[in-house]
Design a protein around this motif. Structure first.
Motif, PDB file in Angstrom:
ATOM      1  N   PHE A 596       0.857  -0.831  -0.180  1.00 32.36           N
ATOM      2  CA  PHE A 596      -0.076   0.623   0.524  1.00 32.36           C
ATOM      3  C   PHE A 596       1.169   1.355   0.265  1.00 32.36           C
ATOM      4  O   PHE A 596       0.027   2.489  -0.491  1.00 32.36           O
ATOM      5  N   ARG A 597       1.999   1.227   0.031  1.00 27.30           N
ATOM      6  CA  ARG A 597       2.614   2.839   0.358  1.00 27.30           C
ATOM      7  C   ARG A 597       3.992   2.460  -1.452  1.00 27.30           C
ATOM      8  O   ARG A 597       4.231   2.778  -2.061  1.00 27.30           O
ATOM      9  N   ASP A 598       3.859   1.184  -1.813  1.00 30.30           N
ATOM     10  CA  ASP A 598       4.277   1.264  -3.588  1.00 30.30           C
ATOM     11  C   ASP A 598       3.418   1.509  -4.674  1.00 30.30           C
ATOM     12  O   ASP A 598       2.585   1.286  -4.961  1.00 30.30           O
ATOM     13  N   VAL A 599       4.576   2.861  -5.250  1.00 34.10           N
ATOM     14  CA  VAL A 599       3.510   3.341  -6.320  1.00 34.10           C
ATOM     15  C   VAL A 599       4.765   3.258  -7.548  1.00 34.10           C
ATOM     16  O   VAL A 599       5.767   3.158  -7.770  1.00 34.10           O
ATOM     17  N   THR A 600       4.067   3.490  -8.219  1.00 41.62           N
ATOM     18  CA  THR A 600       4.702   3.876  -9.614  1.00 41.62           C
ATOM     19  C   THR A 600       6.287   4.406  -9.681  1.00 41.62           C
ATOM     20  O   THR A 600       6.649   5.815  -9.042  1.00 41.62           O
ATOM     21  N   ASP A 601       7.061   4.038 -10.872  1.00 38.67           N
ATOM     22  CA  ASP A 601       8.406   5.050 -10.655  1.00 38.67           C
ATOM     23  C   ASP A 601       8.157   6.273 -11.348  1.00 38.67           C
ATOM     24  O   ASP A 601       9.062   7.613 -11.007  1.00 38.67           O
ATOM     25  N   VAL A 602       7.042   6.404 -12.077  1.00 32.44           N
ATOM     26  CA  VAL A 602       7.135   8.015 -12.491  1.00 32.44           C
ATOM     27  C   VAL A 602       5.896   9.397 -12.210  1.00 32.44           C
ATOM     28  O   VAL A 602       5.723  10.679 -11.917  1.00 32.44           O
ATOM     29  N   TRP A 603       5.725   8.094  -9.966  1.00 31.48           N
ATOM     30  CA  TRP A 603       4.772   9.381  -9.796  1.00 31.48           C
ATOM     31  C   TRP A 603       5.097  10.062  -8.958  1.00 31.48           C
ATOM     32  O   TRP A 603       6.286   9.239  -8.388  1.00 31.48           O
ATOM     33  N   GLU A 604       5.178  11.345  -8.791  1.00 33.93           N
ATOM     34  CA  GLU A 604       5.463  12.176  -7.441  1.00 33.93           C
ATOM     35  C   GLU A 604       4.847  12.886  -6.935  1.00 33.93           C
ATOM     36  O   GLU A 604       4.067  13.836  -7.694  1.00 33.93           O
ATOM     37  N   LEU A 605       5.457  13.688  -6.241  1.00 36.90           N
ATOM     38  CA  LEU A 605       4.629  15.014  -5.510  1.00 36.90           C
ATOM     39  C   LEU A 605       5.085  16.032  -6.084  1.00 36.90           C
ATOM     40  O   LEU A 605       6.656  16.317  -5.407  1.00 36.90           O
ATOM     41  N   GLU A 606       4.213  17.096  -6.027  1.00 37.80           N
ATOM     42  CA  GLU A 606       4.300  17.625  -6.902  1.00 37.80           C
ATOM     43  C   GLU A 606       3.368  18.895  -6.227  1.00 37.80           C
ATOM     44  O   GLU A 606       2.203  19.249  -6.669  1.00 37.80           O
ATOM     45  N   GLU A 607       3.540  20.180  -5.632  1.00 44.46           N
ATOM     46  CA  GLU A 607       2.734  21.219  -5.115  1.00 44.46           C
ATOM     47  C   GLU A 607       2.873  22.133  -6.819  1.00 44.46           C
ATOM     48  O   GLU A 607       3.291  22.559  -6.904  1.00 44.46           O
ATOM     49  N   SER A 608       1.571  22.441  -6.914  1.00 42.31           N
ATOM     50  CA  SER A 608       0.557  23.409  -8.080  1.00 42.31           C
ATOM     51  C   SER A 608       1.906  24.851  -7.410  1.00 42.31           C
ATOM     52  O   SER A 608       1.767  25.544  -6.410  1.00 42.31           O
ATOM     53  N   THR A 609       1.670  25.295  -8.203  1.00 45.72           N
ATOM     54  CA  THR A 609       2.377  26.532  -8.144  1.00 45.72           C
ATOM     55  C   THR A 609       1.327  27.350  -9.496  1.00 45.72           C
ATOM     56  O   THR A 609       1.145  27.886 -10.752  1.00 45.72           O
ATOM     57  N   TYR A 610       1.197  28.944  -9.054  1.00 41.04           N
ATOM     58  CA  TYR A 610       0.255  30.124  -9.654  1.00 41.04           C
ATOM     59  C   TYR A 610       1.439  31.371 -10.174  1.00 41.04           C
ATOM     60  O   TYR A 610       2.341  31.732  -9.780  1.00 41.04           O
TER      61      TYR A 610
END
Lengths: 1230, 279
Positions: A596-610
């Motif tokens: 349940f903590r295994d994520v894909t290689d391409v997954w990245e948490l990225e905060e949005s900016t404006y």
């Protein structure tokens, strides 16, 4: 005549004109005649006659016909013999005939006299009555009346006697002639086929010169209007109107003029004419049982051709009929051969063969579920249209589902954090490749480096796709989080235990709808079923990686009550205890197994900016109506209500508009958008839109260019409705290609990442959404069909099949004589293994066999256990063995994959993988308790590793729902679905409370009831034939009920349909048809079969009639046998050794594996007929069940409790007790 | 671990011919008189052999050997049977037999209760005329393994005062599940060679096997794992060994012209879990 001189014309000139115009008329007429004679369709008919001639000759010479001829000849010899024998007894025959003649004469005489006597009696009675009345003599004429009555009665008796004599003599005469009559009849029947064929051949290719000449004359130009051989064949469909240039008329289809064999069976490409296999237009239409034939549901005489195929039905010309080439090559070929071109003024060109199923939609709106087997593509499209949420943006008026497909976002603060949402929205598949959420951003019309607009309405800097997209995302998530209240989920009241949670997670039912399959390209080192996706466990999202996204407390509350968070969720309330929910939460969030903590290689948490500048530009686009001045005021913070100088406020204002613009609210419930209408184009009539109204933009030209096509040729081929929608689904933004648009004009449809087959399916469905007259004349489904369709839809939507088998799997095989059989069965366990193979499809099964043989031993044959009576093989529960070569195909059962997960856990535990270890140690088995022990419902740890698959399956896994409609009362089923409770106390998985309406729950109950009703004639027919083979043989079987009969035998014979046919007076094919559930056969002949069944003493409990809830509470034996039944139940059978009763546990309270359902439920829950059958022979209903046959012994048991009783009497007594006893009775009262 | 579940079937393709007299079943005196025999319920082994080779001239050879456990001797554990579960099974002053018979490995590592069969072509099966009785006494089956020839009839009996059910787990012989109330019985003719597990659903610990052999040359190992099959003509044979928990294995046996053969030692071990296939 003298020239009067006053005419203004010259006769000679006039003659010249007359000559010219006559000549012209003559030529025109000749031309007309020739042209008509030369019409292209006539050539097709001539060619077809040739084909037909070849075929007829072949058939006459065929072995079957030769055999017929021989057999007729054989019978002819017998007939001759019989006739000569009869001739020899001519005297006798004449004698009898004479006798008959005389007897008839006498009968006539007596009947006349009787009639006269009757009249006399009536007349006399009248006279006497009159006299008595007038003269007041009440006893007048009694003597005379008696005399007249006597004469009449005597004559009447004589008449009856004479009539009997005539009958007797007639019968004698018939007996004498019987042999000859029956042989003559047989000869005629045997010759029948051949005679017809010979007549046909003679018509097609006459031998006689006169007939040949006649044929020439009939086809001769100018004469061919009299009685031509070539005729236009048309279907005039007065019920189906057709609109052409604003006028309405009957639909007329003339397609069969050329497609003559369409509704005649047997014209296949097997027929070779002039060395070539025949091809269209000479072929038979596929599947005549379903289409065209008179007994099919789509008879050509009522439906015609163009209803389904489209094209122009009144055209007698290849091109004007708007035939459609399949593929570019054929188009080129047609261009050369026929000068083919599209009919630009015909709105409904013929459909591509891939799209023919689209036509089903126009009439089957109310039965899309029912046609799933016959029209798989369009049904799949209909399901996907719902599953992928198409309906939520695109209105389709009649579409039955209305709920928002995506989860509510009203409270998402409790569930998710903002950075995660930012990253998810940017591209959902990065996190979960299998997600149904489409991708909205970073699509082809927002190329990162492309200029989207220039700021300050075209005066400032250029803004690129990348920053535009980033600001869209930022503003949307800002709005979502702002609209959702800042409320955290209530905290978990108790701590959970991850180890215990692992077991609960597996047994409580999560895995029925969710799986944990690896990401694409990821190979998991396990063969655990929970990691293998199947149809059912993909119902909910794949749970891999969820712990990285969810809030722990939220997860706990969600598990306890999903509806509280999302009122429209499909996730049912599993009825978990607080401890179970806490344990599962701990297991998922702590993730000891690395899932349940295994994520894909391409997954990245990225905060949005404006960027405020981009936001301002967006505001200008969205709020352009405010005008420059007002906008400038707001940006400067001069409008106190709209302080857009504050970036947060600006962000929210833009976010709200972006959500509205992109339609997020169509799928998700979002605060502030509760009442907003969806953004997509309505599709109710999309299929009627003409091609020129579709915005192809530059696409067609670009395609032609890309493919190197010559514009106007291949491009034309691509230019149909179907192609447009396919292009659209492949890349929803494709028509923006090379267009110059402002940001708000850009296409908004998101990318669903559909596979080619999914695109084809959805396109089929959408192309089928038409609004012409036919579509409006909706089909009238029978109430049963409508109920079935609704029920099937709910069953599918609620994923009942995850836990319950609703349709058995089937196996297709050849017997030793090469006859193909198709029976409901399941594979038996291979030697040395503990679970039977899964039945998916034949390739998977063959692979399974190969793997087994590589590891264990060669298999001589493969066993299948019958799941219904197969009269050619055995009874339900018996096994048949076939060789690998005999096996032809498999059809997977519908549902029940979770049953295997549960059984596997009880038998083996979870297979765990230890990445550190090597060799065999890599895999180890894990259960919550030591030594493979499972925590039972009573909290005790027990090991079931030594039990069999059948035992744990029937005891600990959800029950199968085959024939559920015969088993349970409909009203009970309805209430149970609305408010479920545990029936089988030993199950760790509970029947969950589904989030369904009353009407949906009724639909499910109705569905099973109607299904049982529909299947009951077939199961009667199968059981009846099987019973005919049970010793004592058919004629002796007596009136014993069917399940009892099955108890009494160890040996039986097979009575084939061919053997049964003459006895029942039906064709073997018809009997097999009824057994297979064929509707026409059942409707035509089931009554007759039932009469025959009665005549041999076969009795089986009758069909379930869904319109009558037959409850036995008031049975024939109501209360009269209840006391005896109670004695038998308590002291004889000892039912409460295993069964619960009104909430009290059984004697075997320490052995959950021995527990059985609460008998206190019986009177409300079960149907009496089913219960009776169940008591007779449980194995006949659920093969392998732990319920024993309690009334099966040839010497009836339980005499001490019910003296001098038979098995049948004991069963009736127990039924009386079960359905009538006091509800407060408990097992302790024993 | 379950190698052999309800579904075990053994394909013995042996056929029929006759061979000389033998003393069968080396451990149990009673089984020398083939047929109706029964061991005392207290016996560890509780097995019964109902197959006998027919006497003949050449068949004076014998195969013999031991089936031994490969691995650490597993601890014997008692079956968990609570008082409530066994209510009515035994008299108030008696205790129910809780012996677990699924895997019996002696101190000498001999495996008891393994069935050894040798397929010999063209033999005529000696089918006992009387019924083979498998009784239920004090909520246990009175025999754990019944080795019966194809064609024999088994009579399932309930000598208890409580009801039992006989639930057979077979694939080729017709499977059934019938209640036998106190003091009743039910007969089944054995029509296919396979191993049939018999259970009682009311008393989950009750389990027995009927091994339907397609050969007269078969026996069950004693508490030392020993077996001896006599009456074999000289030649080379394959002995197949089956054990309810350990699965199947086989071994070559050569009977010399003099009728002698070397004692064979057959190792069997617990299989690793991985051998299951589930898909």
């Amino acid at each position: 005549m003298a020239d009067r001189g006053d005419t203004h014309y010259k006769v000679s000139t006039l003659n010249m004109w007359f000559l010219l115009s006559s000549g012209f008329l003559l030529v025109a007429t000749a031309w007309m005649v020739i042209d008509d004679w030369n019409a292209p369709w006539k050539k097709y008919q001539a060619e077809f006659r040739k084909i037909d001639e070849v075929r007829t000759r072949d058939r006459i010479e065929s072995a079957e016909m030769q055999a017929q001829a021989e057999s007729a000849a054989g019978i002819g010899v017998l007939l001759a013999e019989a006739t000569s024998r009869l001739d020899a007894r001519q005297d006798e025959v004449s004698g009898v005939e004479q006798e008959l003649h005389e007897a008839k004469g006498k009968l006539f005489e007596v009947s006349e006299n009787t009639k006269k006597a009757k009249q006399n009696l009536a007349w006399e009675r009248y006279l006497i009555e009159e006299h008595r009345n007038h003269e007041n003599e009440p006893t007048y004429g009694e003597e005379r009346l008696r005399e007249f009555t006597r004469v009449f009665v005597e004559l009447q008796a004589e008449e009856e006697q004479r009539a009997a004599t005539v009958d007797e003599i007639t019968e004698r005469l018939a007996d004498l002639n019987e042999e000859v009559t029956s042989l003559a009849g047989k000869k005629k029947a045997a010759q029948g086929g051949l005679t017809t064929l010979q007549k046909k051949l003679n018509r097609l290719a006459p031998e006689a010169p006169t007939e040949k000449l006649a044929n020439v004359l009939r086809d001769f130009p100018g004469l061919d209007f009299v009685d031509p051989r070539n005729k236009v064949k048309k279907q005039v469909l007065s019920d189906l109107s057709f609109e052409l240039n604003f006028t309405k008329g009957a639909r007329i289809d003339m397609c069969q003029t050329c497609h003559e064999a369409a509704d005649m069976p047997g014209y296949t490409s097997d027929i070779i004419v002039d060395g070539e296999p025949i091809a269209n237009p000479y072929l038979t239409h596929p599947n005549l049982d379903l289409y065209l034939s008179a007994k099919s549901p789509h008879p050509v005489t009522e439906m015609g051709c163009t209803i389904c195929h489209r094209g122009s039905g009144q055209a007698l010309d290849f091109i004007r009929a708007d035939h459609r080439p399949v593929g570019g090559e054929q188009m080129e070929e047609w261009r050369k051969k026929y000068h083919w071109h599209k009919q630009h003024h015909w709105d409904y060109p013929m459909l591509d063969s891939d799209f023919i199923e689209a036509s089903c939609v126009q009439c089957h709106k109310g039965s899309m579920e029912l046609i799933a087997e016959a029209a798989p593509t369009v049904s799949e499209g209909y399901r996907l249209f719902e599953e992928r949420g198409c309906y939520s943006c695109h209105k389709v008026e009649w579409f039955p589902t209305t709920r928002k497909p995506g989860p509510t976002l009203k409270n998402l603060q409790a569930k998710l954090d903002r950075t995660w949402v930012d990253s998810w929205v940017a591209n959902p598949t990065n996190f979960r490749p299998s997600t149904k959420m489409p991708r909205i951003f970073h699509l082809s019309n927002y190329e990162p480096e492309a200029v989207i607009t220039t700021s300050e309405w075209g005066e400032g800097r250029e803004m690129l796709g990348q920053e535009w997209t980033e600001n869209m995302i930022a503003s949307i998530t800002a709005y979502l989080f702002n609209a959702a209240p800042k409320r955290a989920a209530d905290p978990m009241p108790i701590p959970g235990d991850a180890d215990r949670g692992r077991e609960s997670y597996r047994l409580a039912g999560c895995l029925a709808c969710h799986n944990m399959a690896g990401y694409p390209g990821q190979t998991l080192p396990t063969i655990d079923l929970a990691f293998q996706p199947n149809n059912e466990n993909e119902h909910g999202p794949n749970l891999r990686g969820v712990a990285t996204k969810l809030n722990r407390d939220w997860l706990y509350q969600w598990l306890m009550d999903p509806k509280a968070y999302w009122p429209e969720t499909r996730m049912p309330d599993l009825g978990l205890s607080q401890q179970e929910a806490a344990d599962i939460t701990a297991y998922i969030m702590d993730d000891p197994d690395g899932i349940f903590r295994d994520v894909t290689d391409v997954w990245e948490l990225e905060e949005s900016t404006y960027d405020a500048e981009v936001l301002r530009e967006m505001a200008r686009e969205f709020f352009s109506r405010l005008g420059r001045t007002e906008l400038a005021r707001r940006f400067a913070g001069e409008n106190p209500e709209f302080r857009w100088d504050r970036e947060e406020d600006l962000l929210l204002a833009v976010g709200e508009r972006q959500i509205g613009h992109n339609g997020c609210f169509s799928c998700h419930l979002i605060g502030g958008f509760e009442e907003t209408s969806p953004i997509g184009v309505e599709l109710t009539n999309w299929g009627s839109k003409t091609v020129d109204k579709l915005a192809w933009e530059f696409r067609a030209k670009i395609m032609a260019h890309e493919n190197g096509w010559d514009l106007g040729t291949r491009e034309e081929f691509k230019h149909y409705r179907e192609n447009w929608i396919e292009e659209k689904l492949k890349n929803p933004r494709i028509f923006d290609e090379q267009k110059v648009k402002s940001p708000l004009e850009l296409t908004r449809m998101p990318q669903f990442g559909l596979s080619d087959s999914e695109i084809l399916a959805i396109s089929n469905f959408v192309v089928g959404l038409v609004d012409d007259e036919v579509a409006l004349a909706e089909m009238d489904e029978s109430p049963a069909d409508a109920a079935m369709d609704y029920g099937m839809r709910v069953v599918r939507q609620q994923n009942c099949m995850a836990c319950h088998v609703v349709e058995p799997g089937r196996v297709q095989f050849h017997d030793e004589e090469g006859v193909l059989h198709d029976i409901a069965a399941e594979p038996v366990i291979f030697d040395g293994l503990d679970m039977p193979p899964k039945m998916e499809d034949i390739d998977q099964f063959r692979q399974y066999i190969a793997d087994y043989e590589a590891e264990f031993e060669e298999l001589e044959d493969i066993g299948f256990r019958l799941l219904e009576v197969a009269p050619d093989f055995g009874l339900t529960g018996e096994s048949i063995y076939i060789t690998k070569d005999q096996l032809v195909g498999l059809k997977s059962p519908q549902g029940g994959d979770f049953v295997r997960v549960v059984a596997d856990y009880y038998l083996n535990g979870i297979e765990m993988f230890d990445p550190e270890a090597t060799g065999d140690q890599k895999y180890y088995s894990w259960t919550y308790g030591p030594d493979g022990a499972v925590a039972d419902v009573d909290g005790e740890l027990r090991s079931y590793h030594d039990q069999g698959y059948d035992k744990v399956r029937w005891t600990f896994a959800p029950p199968v729902l085959l024939d559920e409609g015969s088993k349970v009362q409909r009203s009970w089923f309805y209430s149970f679905l609305m408010d479920p409770f545990p029936i089988r106390q030993q199950l760790r998985v509970h029947m969950p409370a589904f989030n369904i309406t009353e009407s949906e729950s009724a639909a499910v109950a109705n569905y099973f009831a109607h299904k049982a009703e529909q299947e009951s004639p077939a199961s009667y027919a199968r059981a009846m034939r099987a019973s005919a083979g049970i010793t004592p043989k058919r004629s002796l079987a007596g009136k014993r009920p069917w399940p009892e009969l099955t108890n009494q035998i160890q040996d039986k014979e097979v009575v084939t349909a061919a053997e049964l046919a003459p006895m029942a007076g039906l064709a073997a094919k018809t009997i097999l048809g009824i057994e297979d559930g064929s509707k026409p056969d059942t409707e035509a002949s089931f009554d007759k079969l039932e009469v025959f069944g009665d005549s041999i003493g076969f009795s089986k409990s009758g069909a379930v009639n869904p319109s009558i809830e037959a409850i036995l509470q008031q049975s024939a034996s109501y209360h009269s046998l209840e006391g005896l039944g109670r004695e038998v139940a308590f002291k004889g059978v000892n039912c409460f050794t295993c069964h619960w009763l009104n909430g009290t546990g059984p004697t075997q309270l320490d052995s959950p594996i021995a527990w059985a359902p609460d008998l206190g439920l019986t009177r409300d829950r079960l149907r009496p007929d089913w219960t009776r059958d169940w008591l007779w022979n449980p194995n006949l209903i659920y093969p392998g069940t732990s319920m024993a046959a309690n009334f099966a012994s040839s010497e009836p048991q339980y005499q001490a409790q019910y003296p001098d009783s038979t098995n049948a009497q004991q069963i009736e007594a127990v039924l009386d007790w079960l359905f009538n006893f006091d509800r407060t009775e408990s097992a302790d009262n024993n | 671990m379950k190698l052999v579940s309800s579904a075990t079937l053994l394909l013995l393709t042996g056929l029929a011919l006759a061979y000389p007299p033998v003393v069968l079943a080396p451990d149990s005196a009673s089984s020398a008189e083939a047929g109706a025999v029964c061991c005392s319920p207290s016996s560890d082994v509780r097995r019964n052999v109902y197959v006998t080779p027919t006497p003949s001239e050449e068949g004076k050879g014998k195969a013999h050997g031991r089936v031994v456990f490969d691995g650490e001797i597993p601890k014997r554990k008692e079956l968990s049977i609570t008082e409530a579960q066994s209510k009515g099974c035994v008299q108030a002053d008696e205790a129910i037999n809780k012996q677990d018979l699924t895997l019996l490995v002696g101190e000498d590592k001999g495996i008891a209760n393994a069935v050894v069969t040798i397929a010999v072509p063209d033999q005529e099966l000696n089918v006992p005329e009387e019924n083979i009785v498998l009784d239920q006494v004090q909520c246990r089956f009175d025999q754990h393994i019944v080795l019966a020839p194809l064609g024999a009839t088994v009579e399932y009996r309930n000598s208890d005062d409580v009801p039992h059910n006989v639930h057979t787990y077979s694939l080729r012989n017709k499977a059934f599940n019938r209640t036998l109330s106190a003091q009743t019985s039910y007969e089944q003719a054995l029509q296919h060679a396979e191993v049939i597990q018999i259970r009682c659903d009311i008393h989950p610990w009750m389990s027995a096997y009927v091994f339907v052999a397609d050969s007269n040359f078969a026996t069950i190992t004693d508490e030392h794992g020993g077996f001896e099959i006599s009456g074999l003509a000289p030649g080379e044979y394959t002995a197949k060994i089956w054990h309810e928990k350990l699965g199947k294995t086989e071994v070559k046996v050569v009977v010399s012209e003099e009728g002698e053969s070397e004692a064979v030692s057959v190792p069997m071990k617990l299989k690793v879990k991985r051998s299951r296939r589930r898909r």
